[in-house]
Design an enzyme around this catalytic site. Structure first.
Site, short mmCIF file in Angstrom:
data_model
loop_
_atom_site.label_atom_id
_atom_site.label_comp_id
_atom_site.label_asym_id
_atom_site.label_seq_id
_atom_site.Cartn_x
_atom_site.Cartn_y
_atom_site.Cartn_z
N LYS A 235 0.70 -1.33 -0.11
CA LYS A 235 -0.27 0.23 0.26
C LYS A 235 0.86 0.77 -0.08
CE LYS A 235 -2.62 1.42 3.56
NZ LYS A 235 -3.73 1.67 4.19
N ARG B 197 -10.98 -1.56 6.74
CA ARG B 197 -10.10 -2.21 7.97
C ARG B 197 -9.74 -1.60 9.20
NH1 ARG B 197 -5.25 1.54 8.68
NH2 ARG B 197 -3.32 0.85 7.75
N ASP C 75 -17.77 16.17 16.75
CA ASP C 75 -16.91 17.07 15.61
C ASP C 75 -17.36 18.27 15.57
OD1 ASP C 75 -15.38 15.75 12.79
OD2 ASP C 75 -15.95 18.37 12.84
N ASP D 295 -1.64 8.03 14.54
CA ASP D 295 -0.79 7.00 13.34
C ASP D 295 -0.23 7.06 13.18
OD1 ASP D 295 -1.82 9.00 11.44
OD2 ASP D 295 -2.66 7.31 10.25
N LYS E 207 2.06 13.14 16.67
CA LYS E 207 0.31 12.18 16.89
C LYS E 207 -0.31 11.93 18.49
CE LYS E 207 -1.25 12.45 11.49
NZ LYS E 207 -2.30 11.16 11.68
N SER F 98 -4.49 2.15 17.44
CA SER F 98 -4.46 1.08 16.65
C SER F 98 -3.82 2.19 15.86
CB SER F 98 -5.71 1.97 15.80
OG SER F 98 -5.80 1.33 14.36
N1 LIG Z 1 -5.29 4.23 13.14
C1 LIG Z 1 -5.29 4.24 11.85
O1 LIG Z 1 -4.77 2.82 11.40
C2 LIG Z 1 -5.74 4.95 10.68
C3 LIG Z 1 -6.21 4.49 8.99
C4 LIG Z 1 -6.62 6.11 8.60
C5 LIG Z 1 -5.82 7.04 9.02
N2 LIG Z 1 -6.21 7.24 9.82
C6 LIG Z 1 -5.42 8.93 10.82
O2 LIG Z 1 -7.16 9.00 11.58
C7 LIG Z 1 -6.89 10.55 11.12
C8 LIG Z 1 -8.02 11.00 10.55
O3 LIG Z 1 -8.15 10.87 9.19
P1 LIG Z 1 -9.61 10.85 8.44
O4 LIG Z 1 -9.03 11.05 7.13
O5 LIG Z 1 -10.40 10.76 9.03
O6 LIG Z 1 -9.34 12.55 8.82
P2 LIG Z 1 -10.93 13.61 7.98
O7 LIG Z 1 -9.72 14.66 7.52
O8 LIG Z 1 -11.61 13.18 7.40
O9 LIG Z 1 -11.16 14.03 9.75
C9 LIG Z 1 -10.89 13.79 10.43
C10 LIG Z 1 -11.94 14.71 11.22
O10 LIG Z 1 -11.52 15.37 12.91
C11 LIG Z 1 -12.65 16.77 13.09
N3 LIG Z 1 -11.63 16.73 14.28
C12 LIG Z 1 -10.43 17.48 14.10
N4 LIG Z 1 -10.29 18.41 15.36
C13 LIG Z 1 -11.40 17.76 16.49
C14 LIG Z 1 -11.68 18.02 17.60
N5 LIG Z 1 -10.79 18.65 18.21
N6 LIG Z 1 -12.60 17.25 18.36
C15 LIG Z 1 -13.63 16.51 17.50
N7 LIG Z 1 -12.91 16.38 16.01
C16 LIG Z 1 -12.27 17.19 15.73
C17 LIG Z 1 -12.47 17.20 11.77
O11 LIG Z 1 -13.59 17.91 11.60
C18 LIG Z 1 -12.41 16.07 10.43
O12 LIG Z 1 -14.40 16.10 10.61
C19 LIG Z 1 -5.34 11.10 10.82
O13 LIG Z 1 -4.64 11.33 11.68
C20 LIG Z 1 -4.89 10.26 10.05
O14 LIG Z 1 -3.40 9.55 9.41
C21 LIG Z 1 -5.84 6.44 10.92
#
Ligand SMILES: NC(=O)c1ccc[n+]([C@@H]2O[C@H](COP(=O)([O-])OP(=O)(O)OC[C@H]3O[C@@H](n4cnc5c(N)ncnc54)[C@H](O)[C@@H]3O)[C@@H](O)[C@H]2O)c1
Length: 315
Positions: free
Chosen positions: A67, A110, A158, A215, A219, A285
């Site tokens: 990926k 996933r 949110d 992740d 962060k 995660s």
């Molecule tokens: N653990 C994993 O396997 C994994 C996988 C994919 C993405 N991620 C991570 O997850 C995070 C989110 O990714 P996404 O694609 O959903 O992003 P996204 O931008 O689509 O969504 C993030 C959301 O969080 C909200 N937000 C921001 N600050 C906030 C707060 N203080 N309280 C509540 N909500 C808040 C934003 O308004 C937004 O709606 C990123 O950091 C990404 O790297 C983790």
């Protein structure tokens, strides 16, 4: 070279349901724990000031996957997704590419699925209500997978009210503030990880936390004090200790390897999960390539069985 199927975002989601994703991701953790599936650590390639790329390989069941995916936190303000990229699935015996898949939908599915797997393994059996803190792409799929696993009703929180409202309306859940969210049995944090949303004083006995947003290095969604107060679990120690929610506590010497159990060991029954109804469990995660392989394998099967159509290309 035979024609190569290419699954776009909607085809991936048509190929693998949330319920299937949960089952496949659970099985992938078991195979990884058994040593049947293998996965080197993901490689981060910084792209300052925009974010980073990740290269994530895994191999199992005669398949090999790579990926190539982003986390670009500023993208939504430019109308672009935070997470985007491509997956290449190959035959592990002769190297032949078998399928290309949209990485965004596989990642979302996933990531949501592991939240449900961890909740089933670690939350108290009577846990029902679920909070989604951060209702973006991955928050939405986390909610959908939790609903498919029987959790809910939930609270969607949110700072973008329209995101919380859309998700709540879809699932018949409600919109709430941070305090409403923190009252739920399961709390899933899936924000960009640039500001802390959970402190130790927010937690009540018996809760389960899925920390999904942090992740990568730098962060965090919980204070070190909150992390320290929980019984700790992660997807994979090397990755979680270097670039996940646990990183701050590990760096400060507050949490060591001995205090953290990998989810696969709990699923396999070789390590204990929740020890009492009162403790607060936290699952960190960071996202594993074996989870992507689980979804890509299911999508390949779905296409081979004729359950979905795919565009094809020749290389
Ligand atoms: N653990 C994993 O396997 C994994 C996988 C994919 C993405 N991620 C991570 O997850 C995070 C989110 O990714 P996404 O694609 O959903 O992003 P996204 O931008 O689509 O969504 C993030 C959301 O969080 C909200 N937000 C921001 N600050 C906030 C707060 N203080 N309280 C509540 N909500 C808040 C934003 O308004 C937004 O709606 C990123 O950091 C990404 O790297 C983790």
């Amino acid at each position: 070279m035979p024609e190569l199927p290419v699954l776009d975002h909607d085809s991936v989601l048509a190929a693998v349901s949330p319920a299937q994703a949960i089952e496949r991701v659970r099985a992938a953790f078991l195979r990884f724990t058994d040593g049947e599936w293998t996965m080197p650590s993901k490689v981060y390639l910084d792209s300052p000031p925009f974010g980073d790329f990740r290269a994530m390989p895994a191999r199992g069941d005669g398949l090999a996957l790579l990926k190539w995916v982003t986390s670009f936190p500023g993208n939504p303000s430019r109308g672009l997704p935070t997470v985007t990229g491509v997956i290449c699935l190959s035959d592990a015996r002769n190297g032949e590419p078998l399928m290309l898949l949209d990485a965004r939908s596989v990642t979302a599915l996933r990531t949501g699925a592991v939240a449900a797997v961890a909740a089933r393994a670690l939350a108290p059996a009577d846990a029902r209500t679920a909070a989604i803190i951060g209702c973006g792409l991955h928050g939405a799929w986390t909610a959908r997978c939790l609903a498919a696993a029987g959790y809910g009703p939930g609270v969607c929180h949110d700072p973008r009210p329209e995101a919380a409202q859309a998700l709540a309306s879809e699932l018949g859940w409600s919109v709430g503030d941070r305090v409403d969210a923190l009252g739920c049995d399961l709390i899933c944090c899936i924000t960009p990880g640039s500001e802390v949303v959970i402190d130790a004083s927010d937690l009540r006995p018996g809760q389960h936390l899925n920390m999904l947003g942090a992740d990568g290095p730098g962060k965090a969604e919980a204070t070190v004090g909150a992390v320290e107060s929980c019984t700790l679990f992660c997807d994979e120690w090397e990755q979680a200790s270097h670039g996940g929610e646990l990183m701050g506590a590990v760096r400060d010497g507050i949490v060591t390897r001995r205090q953290v159990t990998e989810l696969g060991a709990v699923l396999a029954g070789t390590a204990p999960g929740r020890g009492s109804a009162e403790e607060v469990t936290l699952f960190d995660s960071t996202g594993l390539a074996i989870q992507d392989l689980a979804i890509a394998q299911a999508a390949l099967e779905s296409w081979r069985e004729g359950r979905i159509d795919a565009q094809t290309i020749s290389l």
